[in-house]
Design a protein around this motif. Structure first.
Motif, mmCIF file in Angstrom:
data_model
loop_
_atom_site.group_PDB
_atom_site.id
_atom_site.type_symbol
_atom_site.label_atom_id
_atom_site.label_comp_id
_atom_site.label_asym_id
_atom_site.label_seq_id
_atom_site.Cartn_x
_atom_site.Cartn_y
_atom_site.Cartn_z
ATOM 1 N N LEU A 194 0.938 -1.283 -0.071
ATOM 2 C CA LEU A 194 0.201 -0.102 -0.029
ATOM 3 C C LEU A 194 0.724 0.839 -0.104
ATOM 4 O O LEU A 194 0.607 2.587 -0.404
ATOM 5 N N LEU A 195 1.629 0.995 0.915
ATOM 6 C CA LEU A 195 3.045 2.624 0.638
ATOM 7 C C LEU A 195 2.931 2.734 -0.651
ATOM 8 O O LEU A 195 3.557 3.818 -0.543
ATOM 9 N N ARG A 196 3.755 1.476 -0.746
ATOM 10 C CA ARG A 196 4.875 1.383 -2.455
ATOM 11 C C ARG A 196 3.810 1.864 -3.262
ATOM 12 O O ARG A 196 4.131 3.083 -4.358
ATOM 13 N N ARG A 197 2.772 2.068 -3.001
ATOM 14 C CA ARG A 197 1.942 1.676 -4.153
ATOM 15 C C ARG A 197 0.596 2.800 -4.627
ATOM 16 O O ARG A 197 -0.021 3.658 -5.978
ATOM 17 N N PHE A 198 -0.107 2.714 -3.135
ATOM 18 C CA PHE A 198 -0.656 4.064 -3.003
ATOM 19 C C PHE A 198 -0.618 5.397 -1.905
ATOM 20 O O PHE A 198 -0.728 5.142 -0.674
ATOM 21 N N PRO A 199 0.933 6.220 -2.407
ATOM 22 C CA PRO A 199 1.343 6.986 -1.058
ATOM 23 C C PRO A 199 0.365 7.272 -0.738
ATOM 24 O O PRO A 199 0.548 8.078 0.355
ATOM 25 N N ASP A 200 -0.470 7.767 -1.603
ATOM 26 C CA ASP A 200 -1.400 8.862 -0.928
ATOM 27 C C ASP A 200 -2.668 8.546 -1.118
ATOM 28 O O ASP A 200 -4.129 9.487 -0.896
ATOM 29 N N LEU A 201 -3.091 7.479 -0.010
ATOM 30 C CA LEU A 201 -4.275 6.944 -0.408
ATOM 31 C C LEU A 201 -4.330 7.423 1.295
ATOM 32 O O LEU A 201 -3.827 7.242 2.103
ATOM 33 N N ARG A 202 -6.405 8.001 1.193
ATOM 34 C CA ARG A 202 -6.731 8.393 1.999
ATOM 35 C C ARG A 202 -8.555 7.182 2.150
ATOM 36 O O ARG A 202 -8.749 6.978 1.207
ATOM 37 N N LEU A 203 -9.067 8.468 3.375
ATOM 38 C CA LEU A 203 -10.364 7.590 3.538
ATOM 39 C C LEU A 203 -10.966 8.528 2.141
ATOM 40 O O LEU A 203 -11.038 9.917 1.616
ATOM 41 N N ALA A 204 -12.208 7.745 1.598
ATOM 42 C CA ALA A 204 -13.158 8.550 1.058
ATOM 43 C C ALA A 204 -14.015 9.172 1.794
ATOM 44 O O ALA A 204 -14.834 8.891 0.695
ATOM 45 N N VAL A 205 -14.669 9.161 2.834
ATOM 46 C CA VAL A 205 -15.681 9.027 3.442
ATOM 47 C C VAL A 205 -15.504 9.413 4.770
ATOM 48 O O VAL A 205 -14.599 9.291 4.834
#
Length: 405
Positions: A370-381
């Motif tokens: 997740l950190l490598r491929r989605f560094p800007d991951l955030r809650l959608a709700v």
């Protein structure tokens, strides 16, 4: 203190994935071993300090077997387990069963699985990227990863895994008002399924742990048929549910409350193994702040200056122990660089979690991906809109909507 007070009804309100109920801090300071009333059940002794919890976890005078089966006291806020399950046994019976499977969960054997676990995770993340956000991380990653891995280890056909997930989660339900009916129904479904799977594998054995256990039953007579059945569903249920919940709750904690520490991991993913240990300590898996498995004092036991009489029920508050300031500096703070971290999230003593190495590895691989491929991951709700499964032994998110980009 010998008589419980009405204000002491357990499970205490206020436990969340963020931490145990606030009452535990006061109990650790003032009444670390206290008798409480349990919801819909008998009185029990609640142990809250780290050293006492750790000591009693390894004390063979505390019996799991006496807490299970016909005539056992019904302790509110706990799981129903059958007498044959490994989590219901005392030694030497527990040791006999544990030895049959312990070899499959050693650090060396688990490390040999790393490439396969990485492959499963990469495929799930590839699919996540292809679908695009927002996406439910529970259904996309945190459940299917450990469910697929334990299914392959034990030889459960992939098409059956989702049914198994549903039944295992029902089994993990705490329902004091209904006498555990939902849990018992889930247990019946699990047993029925495993009986059929064992029959299939007797006809067509494959290279998996369940086939090995069948051979131990049929050739060496080291298992009863009932032990074989209960071993099957116990290992699968324990092998995915706790990891799935701990992983989902840990991602939520980082995204909702500690995004600076998420970015700190993005900057250097070699920090992940130490961070996982802190997430295991700080992010509270246990919905009742204990493992949900009561014990019975087989004789009088003195702990923390209190004598627990023979025959009384005992609850070990692991979540409280993990917040003990006598052991952990700034115990209520999430510190992903914490080096001294002797947490007891996997328990201690004879019931120390068999799958600890596998669970750690799955969390490391999933977080790294997740950190490598989605560094800007955030809650959608909004966090308040996230749904939780009410009544399970663990804090269980039913959905974790996230997005990126």
């Amino acid at each position: 203190m010998s008589a419980p007070q009405e204000t002491d009804v357990y499970p205490f309100p206020g436990s969340t994935y963020r931490g145990p109920a606030a009452r535990y801090a006061r109990l650790r300071a003032e009444q670390p071993v206290v008798k409480v009333r349990t919801a819909g059940g008998v009185d029990a002794w609640l142990v809250t300090r780290y050293e006492d919890v750790r000591e009693l976890s390894a004390d063979n005078r505390l019996s799991r077997a006496q807490a299970c089966g016909d005539g056992a006291p019904r302790v509110g806020g706990t799981m129903h387990t059958t007498p044959e399950m490994i989590i219901s046994l005392d030694s030497p019976e527990h040791s006999r069963l544990r030895k049959l499977v312990a070899g499959a969960f050693t650090m060396r054997r688990v490390e040999r699985m790393r490439d396969d676990v990485q492959k499963v995770c990469d495929e799930l993340l590839d699919d996540m990227l292809a679908k695009g956000g927002p996406i439910d991380l529970v259904q996309q990653l945190t459940v299917p990863l450990p469910l697929t891995v334990i299914g392959e280890l034990l030889g459960v056909p992939p098409q059956d895994l989702r049914d198994f997930e549903k039944w295992a989660r029902a089994f993990a339900t705490v329902d004091d008002r209904a006498g555990g009916e939902e849990s018992l129904n889930g247990l019946a479904k699990l047993s029925e399924y495993i009986v059929g799977l064992i029959a299939d594998k007797r006809e067509n054995p494959t290279d998996d742990m369940l086939s090995e256990l069948i051979a131990a039953r049929d050739n060496d007579d080291r298992l009863s048929e009932q032990e074989l059945v209960t071993f099957g569903f116990t290992l699968i249920g324990a092998g995915f549910d706790t990891t799935a919940n701990q992983l989902a709750n840990s991602v939520l904690a980082l995204l909702a409350d500690h995004h600076d520490q998420w970015q700190w991991l993005v900057e250097d993913r070699s920090r992940i193994p130490v961070a996982v240990e802190e997430l295991l300590r700080h992010v509270n898996l246990f919905a009742t702040d204990t493992s949900g498995f009561p014990r019975i004092a087989a004789e009088d036991i003195e702990v923390g200056g209190v004598v627990i009489p023979k025959g009384d029920a005992v609850l070990l508050a692991l979540a409280s122990a993990n917040r003990d300031g006598d052991v952990f500096t700034n115990p209520d703070q999430l510190d992903l660089a914490r080096t001294h971290n002797p947490h007891i999230s996997f328990g201690h003593g004879v019931h120390y979690c068999l799958g600890k190495h596998l669970g750690r590895m799955e969390m490391e691989i999933a977080l790294d991906g997740l950190l490598r491929r989605f560094p800007d991951l955030r809650l959608a709700v909004a966090e308040d809109d996230l749904p939780w499964h009410d009544g399970e032994i663990n804090h269980t998110l039913t959905s974790l909507q996230v997005t990126w980009g």
